[in-house]
Write an enzyme that holds these catalytic residues in place. Sequence first.
Site, mmCIF file in Angstrom:
data_model
loop_
_atom_site.group_PDB
_atom_site.id
_atom_site.type_symbol
_atom_site.label_atom_id
_atom_site.label_comp_id
_atom_site.label_asym_id
_atom_site.label_seq_id
_atom_site.Cartn_x
_atom_site.Cartn_y
_atom_site.Cartn_z
ATOM 1 N N ASP A 100 0.785 -1.239 0.000
ATOM 2 C CA ASP A 100 0.000 0.000 0.000
ATOM 3 C C ASP A 100 0.809 1.278 0.000
ATOM 4 O O ASP A 100 0.318 2.336 0.389
ATOM 5 C CB ASP A 100 -0.909 -0.009 1.240
ATOM 6 C CG ASP A 100 -0.123 -0.231 2.525
ATOM 7 O OD1 ASP A 100 1.098 0.006 2.509
ATOM 8 O OD2 ASP A 100 -0.728 -0.634 3.533
ATOM 9 N N GLU A 122 -0.270 -9.024 -0.926
ATOM 10 C CA GLU A 122 -0.875 -8.432 0.286
ATOM 11 C C GLU A 122 -2.098 -7.592 -0.113
ATOM 12 O O GLU A 122 -2.255 -6.429 0.249
ATOM 13 C CB GLU A 122 0.123 -7.595 1.099
ATOM 14 C CG GLU A 122 -0.292 -7.376 2.538
ATOM 15 C CD GLU A 122 0.677 -6.515 3.340
ATOM 16 O OE1 GLU A 122 0.628 -5.275 3.243
ATOM 17 O OE2 GLU A 122 1.504 -7.088 4.061
ATOM 18 N N GLU A 136 -2.199 5.160 2.661
ATOM 19 C CA GLU A 136 -2.119 3.722 2.361
ATOM 20 C C GLU A 136 -3.468 3.094 2.013
ATOM 21 O O GLU A 136 -3.553 2.229 1.142
ATOM 22 C CB GLU A 136 -1.466 2.973 3.521
ATOM 23 C CG GLU A 136 0.026 3.229 3.703
ATOM 24 C CD GLU A 136 0.340 4.514 4.458
ATOM 25 O OE1 GLU A 136 -0.602 5.203 4.921
ATOM 26 O OE2 GLU A 136 1.534 4.851 4.572
ATOM 27 N N HIS A 213 6.112 5.794 12.692
ATOM 28 C CA HIS A 213 6.419 6.514 11.446
ATOM 29 C C HIS A 213 5.195 7.001 10.681
ATOM 30 O O HIS A 213 5.338 7.779 9.736
ATOM 31 C CB HIS A 213 7.260 5.638 10.513
ATOM 32 C CG HIS A 213 6.495 4.499 9.906
ATOM 33 N ND1 HIS A 213 5.671 4.658 8.829
ATOM 34 C CD2 HIS A 213 6.423 3.196 10.237
ATOM 35 C CE1 HIS A 213 5.129 3.484 8.523
ATOM 36 N NE2 HIS A 213 5.560 2.587 9.369
ATOM 37 N N ARG A 215 2.325 8.717 8.716
ATOM 38 C CA ARG A 215 2.126 10.130 8.372
ATOM 39 C C ARG A 215 1.068 10.789 9.245
ATOM 40 O O ARG A 215 1.216 11.919 9.687
ATOM 41 C CB ARG A 215 1.709 10.262 6.898
ATOM 42 C CG ARG A 215 2.868 10.503 5.946
ATOM 43 C CD ARG A 215 2.354 10.647 4.509
ATOM 44 N NE ARG A 215 3.359 11.254 3.637
ATOM 45 C CZ ARG A 215 4.480 10.661 3.231
ATOM 46 N NH1 ARG A 215 4.769 9.454 3.649
ATOM 47 N NH2 ARG A 215 5.315 11.290 2.424
ATOM 48 N N HIS A 246 12.908 5.827 12.893
ATOM 49 C CA HIS A 246 12.725 5.927 11.435
ATOM 50 C C HIS A 246 13.538 7.107 10.908
ATOM 51 O O HIS A 246 13.711 8.119 11.592
ATOM 52 C CB HIS A 246 11.223 6.135 11.157
ATOM 53 C CG HIS A 246 10.820 5.930 9.721
ATOM 54 N ND1 HIS A 246 11.093 6.853 8.742
ATOM 55 C CD2 HIS A 246 10.153 4.919 9.113
ATOM 56 C CE1 HIS A 246 10.604 6.414 7.581
ATOM 57 N NE2 HIS A 246 10.033 5.233 7.787
HETATM 58 C C1 UD1 Z 1 6.668 5.097 3.616
HETATM 59 C C2 UD1 Z 1 5.289 4.685 3.084
HETATM 60 C C3 UD1 Z 1 4.485 3.977 4.172
HETATM 61 C C4 UD1 Z 1 5.283 2.845 4.798
HETATM 62 C C5 UD1 Z 1 6.623 3.376 5.270
HETATM 63 C C6 UD1 Z 1 7.472 2.272 5.828
HETATM 64 C C7 UD1 Z 1 4.127 6.084 1.423
HETATM 65 C C8 UD1 Z 1 3.358 7.325 1.184
HETATM 66 N N1 UD1 Z 1 4.548 5.876 2.678
HETATM 67 O O1 UD1 Z 1 6.462 6.083 4.610
HETATM 68 O O2 UD1 Z 1 3.297 3.448 3.610
HETATM 69 O O3 UD1 Z 1 4.548 2.326 5.886
HETATM 70 O O4 UD1 Z 1 7.312 3.967 4.165
HETATM 71 O O5 UD1 Z 1 8.564 2.747 6.564
HETATM 72 O O6 UD1 Z 1 4.363 5.330 0.520
HETATM 73 N N2 UD1 Z 1 14.159 8.572 4.687
HETATM 74 C C9 UD1 Z 1 15.537 8.483 4.641
HETATM 75 N N3 UD1 Z 1 16.105 7.244 4.370
HETATM 76 C C10 UD1 Z 1 15.387 6.128 4.163
HETATM 77 C C11 UD1 Z 1 13.981 6.223 4.233
HETATM 78 C C12 UD1 Z 1 13.379 7.452 4.479
HETATM 79 O O7 UD1 Z 1 16.233 9.445 4.824
HETATM 80 O O8 UD1 Z 1 15.947 5.062 3.928
HETATM 81 C C13 UD1 Z 1 13.537 9.888 4.962
HETATM 82 C C14 UD1 Z 1 13.588 10.817 3.748
HETATM 83 O O9 UD1 Z 1 13.846 12.119 4.211
HETATM 84 C C15 UD1 Z 1 12.162 10.736 3.193
HETATM 85 C C16 UD1 Z 1 11.373 10.569 4.480
HETATM 86 O O10 UD1 Z 1 12.155 9.710 5.292
HETATM 87 O O11 UD1 Z 1 11.829 11.910 2.483
HETATM 88 C C17 UD1 Z 1 9.981 9.990 4.300
HETATM 89 O O12 UD1 Z 1 9.979 8.832 3.474
HETATM 90 P P1 UD1 Z 1 8.617 8.396 2.703
HETATM 91 O O13 UD1 Z 1 8.873 7.143 1.954
HETATM 92 O O14 UD1 Z 1 8.083 9.548 1.954
HETATM 93 O O15 UD1 Z 1 7.602 8.151 3.881
HETATM 94 P P2 UD1 Z 1 7.589 7.102 5.059
HETATM 95 O O16 UD1 Z 1 7.025 7.786 6.249
HETATM 96 O O17 UD1 Z 1 8.898 6.439 5.151
HETATM 97 N N1 UDP Z 2 11.989 -3.197 10.744
HETATM 98 C C1 UDP Z 2 13.374 -3.305 10.586
HETATM 99 N N2 UDP Z 2 14.189 -2.463 11.289
HETATM 100 C C2 UDP Z 2 13.710 -1.520 12.143
HETATM 101 C C3 UDP Z 2 12.300 -1.392 12.264
HETATM 102 C C4 UDP Z 2 11.473 -2.243 11.544
HETATM 103 O O1 UDP Z 2 13.852 -4.158 9.838
HETATM 104 O O2 UDP Z 2 14.508 -0.800 12.765
HETATM 105 C C5 UDP Z 2 11.108 -4.092 9.951
HETATM 106 C C6 UDP Z 2 10.005 -4.804 10.703
HETATM 107 O O3 UDP Z 2 10.439 -6.045 11.216
HETATM 108 C C7 UDP Z 2 8.928 -4.988 9.648
HETATM 109 C C8 UDP Z 2 9.133 -3.783 8.736
HETATM 110 O O4 UDP Z 2 10.427 -3.272 9.021
HETATM 111 O O5 UDP Z 2 9.138 -6.156 8.866
HETATM 112 C C9 UDP Z 2 8.083 -2.754 9.019
HETATM 113 O O6 UDP Z 2 8.423 -1.579 8.384
HETATM 114 P P1 UDP Z 2 7.746 -0.195 8.727
HETATM 115 O O7 UDP Z 2 7.281 -0.203 10.139
HETATM 116 O O8 UDP Z 2 8.709 0.841 8.303
HETATM 117 O O9 UDP Z 2 6.530 -0.139 7.700
HETATM 118 P P2 UDP Z 2 5.021 -0.681 7.697
HETATM 119 O O10 UDP Z 2 5.052 -2.144 7.945
HETATM 120 O O11 UDP Z 2 4.273 0.086 8.729
HETATM 121 O O12 UDP Z 2 4.543 -0.328 6.324
#
Ligand code: UD1
Ligand code: UDP
Length: 386
Positions: A100, A122, A136, A213, A215, A246
Amino acid sequence: MAKNIKVMTVFGTRPEAIKMAPIVLELQKHPDTITPVVAVTAQHREMLDQVLGLFHITPDYDLNLMAAGQTLFDITTKAMNGLDKVLTKEQPDIVLVHGDTTTTFAGALAAYYHQTTVGHVEAGLRTHNKYSPFPEEMNRKLTGCIADLNFAPTATSEANLLSENVPKKSIFVTGNTVIDALHHTVQDDFAFDDELLQGIDFEHKRVILVTTHRRENLGEPMRHVYKALRQLTEEFDDVEIVFPVHKNPKVREVVNAELGGLEKVHLIEPLDYEPFANLMHRAHLILTDSGGVQEEAPALGKPVLVLRDTTERPEAVEAGTVKLIGTDRDRVYEEAKRLLTDEAEYQRMAESCNPYGDGEASRRIIQAILYHYGLVGERPDRFEAK
Ligand code: UD1
Ligand code: UDP
């Protein structure tokens, strides 16, 4: 010669990678019938690379799109434009997307514009509230409208799809691949590399593992949660918090303001999946707004308090190992305190259960794809929760 189909997996964030990795590995086992192609958007960068490294997956295409402060518009447009070029070059028979995220939706839409078959892994999770989780819920609904093959993890997700008139024969109940990944990872004698984790006395301390994490929780809701956590560490001498934070700077800002510098709160970088899964295994209690963690922790017998108002994963709530508590400061404090003081309630929630999978989801998904293309005669068996 037998027909060979080209299967392109598209993913971009940490959780998609963790849940797609077992599928990528399974696709590689069928060289006579399947040519796998891996395209990542890199909506996440470091957090994606951690997973690719663990599962030894080298993408064929990497759009490298992540930017600090990226908006939903940035991710969607960059992913669409990048995937257009990849799809034009590769012409896959089927594109698999997962879950999602915005990568998921953009991947499905890009494949649809190319009139390519789409498989949704999924599929069918729903809260029925389009702003929770945001975006999502809409990403997975829109992906569901496009998908030709729907890999629903559970009977509940299948029922959601049937209620939206998705054809029954396009749905395969497979279990969730996250349980496939977990089976590879958790070990009783796992030794942490990280010095901080090595130094934690898991026998005498009760470790609360925290991740946040979403939004819709950014800002004040997260601040409430962190204030409650602080209060808990002040009140319970034997409680320590381990919080892999995160990478999102909007999360970090509030975490550092509310929990920075506290002796019993360990704020650490996101962990690789292997130590994280093993940390769940050692933790006493988990507080999270993560979707994936809600699926993994019940299989490990860990009580989970979910920092959200809605969940698309009702199975473990019904089984009693997961409780939905929202983000109100008093409620978070009271619910966590209850589990720290009421042993019977703790034990009741610590009953392990496995409503989400049996470790066979990727095998069923690949069999369903081969069945769709007439390369095997039988539909895969159906995942039944025990
Ligand atoms: C995204 C997904 C969410 C998922 C989550 C898992 C969308 C809209 N959101 O949210 O569904 O549950 O990932 O974690 O698709 N960043 C880094 N390094 C990384 C990852 C993220 O620096 O490896 C920072 C960046 O500044 C980025 C910000 O995190 O701009 C947000 O990342 P983004 O993918 O937009 O949103 P998430 O909250 O991570
Ligand atoms: N996870 C990880 N390292 C961390 C935190 C989470 O590998 O420090 C794993 C966790 O076991 C799960 C996945 O990341 O499999 C969940 O990711 P996240 O919570 O970012 O996203 P969501 O599942 O809410 O989309």
